[in-house]
Each structure stands twice: as C-alpha cells, then as structure tokens.
Write a protein that holds these residues in place. Sequence first.
Motif, PDB file in Angstrom:
ATOM      1  N   ASP A 101      10.367  13.700   4.947  1.00  0.00           N
ATOM      2  CA  ASP A 101       9.394  14.313   4.033  1.00  0.00           C
ATOM      3  C   ASP A 101       8.455  13.308   3.393  1.00  0.00           C
ATOM      4  N   VAL A 102       8.904  12.067   3.237  1.00  0.00           N
ATOM      5  CA  VAL A 102       8.100  11.023   2.625  1.00  0.00           C
ATOM      6  C   VAL A 102       8.681   9.687   3.083  1.00  0.00           C
ATOM      7  N   ILE A 103       7.838   8.667   3.179  1.00  0.00           N
ATOM      8  CA  ILE A 103       8.296   7.354   3.627  1.00  0.00           C
ATOM      9  C   ILE A 103       8.013   6.308   2.555  1.00  0.00           C
ATOM     10  N   LEU A 104       9.041   5.530   2.217  1.00  0.00           N
ATOM     11  CA  LEU A 104       8.887   4.333   1.392  1.00  0.00           C
ATOM     12  C   LEU A 104       8.865   3.151   2.350  1.00  0.00           C
ATOM     13  N   LEU A 105       7.754   2.421   2.361  1.00  0.00           N
ATOM     14  CA  LEU A 105       7.537   1.377   3.352  1.00  0.00           C
ATOM     15  C   LEU A 105       7.376   0.010   2.707  1.00  0.00           C
ATOM     16  N   ASP A 106       8.288  -0.900   3.021  1.00  0.00           N
ATOM     17  CA  ASP A 106       8.177  -2.304   2.651  1.00  0.00           C
ATOM     18  C   ASP A 106       7.854  -3.051   3.940  1.00  0.00           C
ATOM     19  N   GLY A 124       1.228  14.557   8.172  1.00  0.00           N
ATOM     20  CA  GLY A 124       1.470  15.195   6.879  1.00  0.00           C
ATOM     21  C   GLY A 124       2.590  14.571   6.076  1.00  0.00           C
ATOM     22  N   ILE A 125       2.944  13.324   6.402  1.00  0.00           N
ATOM     23  CA  ILE A 125       4.031  12.641   5.697  1.00  0.00           C
ATOM     24  C   ILE A 125       3.430  11.594   4.772  1.00  0.00           C
ATOM     25  N   PRO A 126       3.593  11.730   3.450  1.00  0.00           N
ATOM     26  CA  PRO A 126       3.079  10.713   2.528  1.00  0.00           C
ATOM     27  C   PRO A 126       3.797   9.386   2.738  1.00  0.00           C
ATOM     28  N   VAL A 127       3.047   8.287   2.578  1.00  0.00           N
ATOM     29  CA  VAL A 127       3.621   6.947   2.680  1.00  0.00           C
ATOM     30  C   VAL A 127       3.373   6.213   1.370  1.00  0.00           C
ATOM     31  N   ILE A 128       4.444   5.760   0.751  1.00  0.00           N
ATOM     32  CA  ILE A 128       4.369   4.980  -0.485  1.00  0.00           C
ATOM     33  C   ILE A 128       4.751   3.547  -0.159  1.00  0.00           C
ATOM     34  N   ALA A 129       3.824   2.614  -0.407  1.00  0.00           N
ATOM     35  CA  ALA A 129       4.109   1.203  -0.162  1.00  0.00           C
ATOM     36  C   ALA A 129       5.075   0.708  -1.228  1.00  0.00           C
ATOM     37  N   ALA A 134       1.121  -2.318   1.977  1.00  0.00           N
ATOM     38  CA  ALA A 134       0.719  -2.137   3.369  1.00  0.00           C
ATOM     39  C   ALA A 134      -0.708  -1.615   3.445  1.00  0.00           C
ATOM     40  N   GLU A 135      -1.351  -1.861   4.577  1.00  0.00           N
ATOM     41  CA  GLU A 135      -2.671  -1.309   4.822  1.00  0.00           C
ATOM     42  C   GLU A 135      -2.544   0.080   5.447  1.00  0.00           C
ATOM     43  N   GLY A 136      -3.696   0.762   5.558  1.00  0.00           N
ATOM     44  CA  GLY A 136      -3.692   2.131   6.047  1.00  0.00           C
ATOM     45  C   GLY A 136      -3.765   3.102   4.881  1.00  0.00           C
ATOM     46  N   PRO A 137      -3.731   4.411   5.172  1.00  0.00           N
ATOM     47  CA  PRO A 137      -3.876   5.438   4.124  1.00  0.00           C
ATOM     48  C   PRO A 137      -2.605   5.615   3.282  1.00  0.00           C
ATOM     49  N   ILE A 138      -2.391   4.683   2.369  1.00  0.00           N
ATOM     50  CA  ILE A 138      -1.216   4.691   1.499  1.00  0.00           C
ATOM     51  C   ILE A 138      -1.439   5.670   0.349  1.00  0.00           C
ATOM     52  N   ASP A 139      -0.401   6.444   0.006  1.00  0.00           N
ATOM     53  CA  ASP A 139      -0.509   7.411  -1.098  1.00  0.00           C
ATOM     54  C   ASP A 139      -0.270   6.772  -2.456  1.00  0.00           C
ATOM     55  N   ALA A 140       0.547   5.723  -2.500  1.00  0.00           N
ATOM     56  CA  ALA A 140       0.846   5.062  -3.771  1.00  0.00           C
ATOM     57  C   ALA A 140       1.538   3.741  -3.478  1.00  0.00           C
ATOM     58  N   TYR A 141       1.719   2.957  -4.518  1.00  0.00           N
ATOM     59  CA  TYR A 141       2.301   1.621  -4.381  1.00  0.00           C
ATOM     60  C   TYR A 141       3.146   1.333  -5.606  1.00  0.00           C
ATOM     61  N   PRO A 286      16.468  -2.516 -10.206  1.00  0.00           N
ATOM     62  CA  PRO A 286      16.732  -1.111 -10.535  1.00  0.00           C
ATOM     63  C   PRO A 286      15.486  -0.370 -11.014  1.00  0.00           C
ATOM     64  N   ASP A 287      14.647  -1.039 -11.804  1.00  0.00           N
ATOM     65  CA  ASP A 287      13.417  -0.407 -12.282  1.00  0.00           C
ATOM     66  C   ASP A 287      12.481  -0.089 -11.123  1.00  0.00           C
ATOM     67  N   GLU A 288      12.313  -1.054 -10.226  1.00  0.00           N
ATOM     68  CA  GLU A 288      11.409  -0.853  -9.088  1.00  0.00           C
ATOM     69  C   GLU A 288      11.949   0.220  -8.147  1.00  0.00           C
ATOM     70  N   ALA A 289      13.218   0.123  -7.800  1.00  0.00           N
ATOM     71  CA  ALA A 289      13.810   1.062  -6.845  1.00  0.00           C
ATOM     72  C   ALA A 289      13.864   2.474  -7.409  1.00  0.00           C
ATOM     73  N   GLU A 290      14.236   2.612  -8.669  1.00  0.00           N
ATOM     74  CA  GLU A 290      14.290   3.946  -9.277  1.00  0.00           C
ATOM     75  C   GLU A 290      12.898   4.544  -9.394  1.00  0.00           C
ATOM     76  N   ALA A 291      11.910   3.728  -9.737  1.00  0.00           N
ATOM     77  CA  ALA A 291      10.531   4.234  -9.806  1.00  0.00           C
ATOM     78  C   ALA A 291      10.068   4.711  -8.439  1.00  0.00           C
ATOM     79  N   ALA A 292      10.418   3.974  -7.389  1.00  0.00           N
ATOM     80  CA  ALA A 292      10.039   4.377  -6.032  1.00  0.00           C
ATOM     81  C   ALA A 292      10.667   5.708  -5.659  1.00  0.00           C
TER      82      ALA A 292
END
Length: 368
Positions: A101-106, A124-129, A134-141, A286-292
């Motif tokens: 449904d959504v991808i978290l990409l490092d 139709g799959i959102p990608v959050i860097a 990452a480059e390309g049509p990223i939805d958020a970072y 934990p802050d970064e991972a939980e926010a993601a």
Amino acid sequence: MRRIALSVAASTMTLSLAGCGVLNATGNGADASPSKGNDLTVGLLLPEKANTRYDKFDYPIIKSKVAELTGKKGGVEYANANADASQQATQLQKMIDDKVDVILLDAVDSHAIAPEVKKAKDAGIPVIAYDRLAEGPIDAYVSFDNELVGEVQGRTLLQGLGSSADSSSKVVMVNGSPTDPNAKQFKEGALSELNGKVTIAATYDTTDWKPELAETEMAKAIDAIGKNNIAGVYAANDGMAGGVIKALKAVGVTNLPPVTGQDAELDAVQRIVAGEQYMSVYKAYPDEAEAAAQMAVAKVQGKDIQFDALTQDKVDSPSQKGIPAKLIQPVALTKSNIRSTVVADGIYTVGDICTAKYRTACAAIGLK
C-alpha cells in the motif's frame, strides 16, 4: 534556524493535534472516509547491513509502530539491499508486484532508484523517502537535518582539537558514499564549521560507507601527511571511524587524535568511553522510525490532517521541489552525555556498554 524552527513546529503541532483528538481525522475533514482500512501493508526497503542500526532499530521500530497504529492488522514487508543498488531496484519492483500500500525507501543510490520510484507512483503506490532523499516522484521525506549533522560533527571536532588548533592544524576528511545524498550534506555542514579554522589536508569519498575502505584511505593519508602531523579526523559515520582508528593504531599511534563519527553504534560508544573516538552523532532512531510509520499509515488511510502535521518542512531533490518533510534534530554524543542520550532513551543499557573490557573506563566517567 529555519530548519530547526520548522522541525520544532512540526513536533509541536503533532502534539497539539493529538491533544485535540484531531489525529484520528481522515481526509480533509472529520467526516471523510479513509482510503484504506487497518489491513494495510507497508513496504520497507533499507540500504545495507554494515551499519547495525537498520536491522537492530529501524525495522523493528517501524514494524511495531505500524502494528500499534493499525490494531495489529497492518504489516511490514521488509527487504535489505546489502548495499547493492540493482538488488534494491529488484526489491522495489517486487513490492510493486505484491501491491503493497505504501513504500518507505532508504535508497542505496538515490539517483539510480528514480525509475523504480516512478513505477511505484504509476502503480498508485506512495513512496516516502526514509533517512536518505531518493530522486523521482517522492510523496514525503523523513530524516534528520543532515547538514546540521555535519555542522555538529565539525563543531565538536574543533572542540576536541582544543585552543591550540589553528588554520595550520591538519585534518583528514573521510566522507560517506558519493551515491548517498546525505553524505554530501554531512560534508557541506562539516566544512561550514571547519573551513578557515583548520587545513583539510586530505579528503576522501568512501564507496558504500565501507569501513575497510576508510581504513585504506586513512593509511594513504598517514603516508602522505605523516602520523604525527594529523590533528584530527572527520569520519562521517561510526563504521568508518572504526576503520580510521585501526589505520592509526596500525602505525603505532597511541595518543589518538580526535575522530568523529555518527550513528551511536555500540562499539563506537565503547570507543568513546575508552578515549579512542572523540564523538559520535546520536540520532533518535525511535523518533525517525515512528514518524515514518505514522506518515506511511496516514498517507494510505487518507488522514491528510495528520500527514500534514507530520510534514511541516520542505526539501528539494535534484528531480523534485518542495517535498513535504519532517527533519529531526541530532545530538553530539561525547563522554559527558552517554547516560542522558543512548542510555536514557533505552538504546543501550549501562551493562551493554560497560562490559569487562570497558568497566574501568566507564567508572572513570561515572558510568556504572
């Protein structure tokens, strides 16, 4: 200051929205329906295993938070590329095929992965860097303020050099991988503190952040500069700091110059206790991972108010401007604040750090 203010504002807004009960809202209004229920799948692509943080902290924290946010109905499909960009592209394609449904990409290589990011977007799959932009049509970072990380490293290195340091003091820079956009920002931040105050006598960009390459590069610097002429070393992360220190010890240096690091890995914390490594950068994983995890679930479920509250900053990549982002602030980790950072946050216990080898050194700094 702008980055810090916006990041703090994001955290403050998130808390205030939670207090008002708004974070459970969906869409643009309280009556909107979520686009996806709790039975969702988050694809998580992490870049490598040389840095222990990914398997030890990022993945389990994200997995736990997704379960918490979805009443244990949601799951995480996880893959680690082991520093292989082509393997990561294959892993991302598999997640598209699996219809996550959504991808978290490092990203291993932020530029090379762009075509796969577009494929996900087209599907139709959102990608959050995550962690690296990452480059390309990223939805958020979501990441740490990377330029500030470098500033913290450079500033703390100057403190380690002491009042005797001047523009003739020779510093070696062992930077991160040229395919990682974070490495460029770390370097820029560090140079903003070091330029004009010391001499950068040698500088290297280390492929894939490999500690063994950092060790080889440091050996070259020692040969060129002289082991007794190196005032300090900027190492961009802890793994490479370990390689740098090995190279220095291999030529008989016993009074080690200040060496920086990043990631607060356990062996680096122990080296700091022992006086071998001067500092690391503690980033609250934990802050970064939980926010993601929160961003991923909110994006899929159409909770736009929550998503916007989590992404108050904006960043630009080479291919996209104004990407919604959350930037988390780093902390310089030295002997003086081990207890108030990694111990207080539950990353390590005193027992983890103060094994038999380090017990005397721990006692000397009051860590017992």
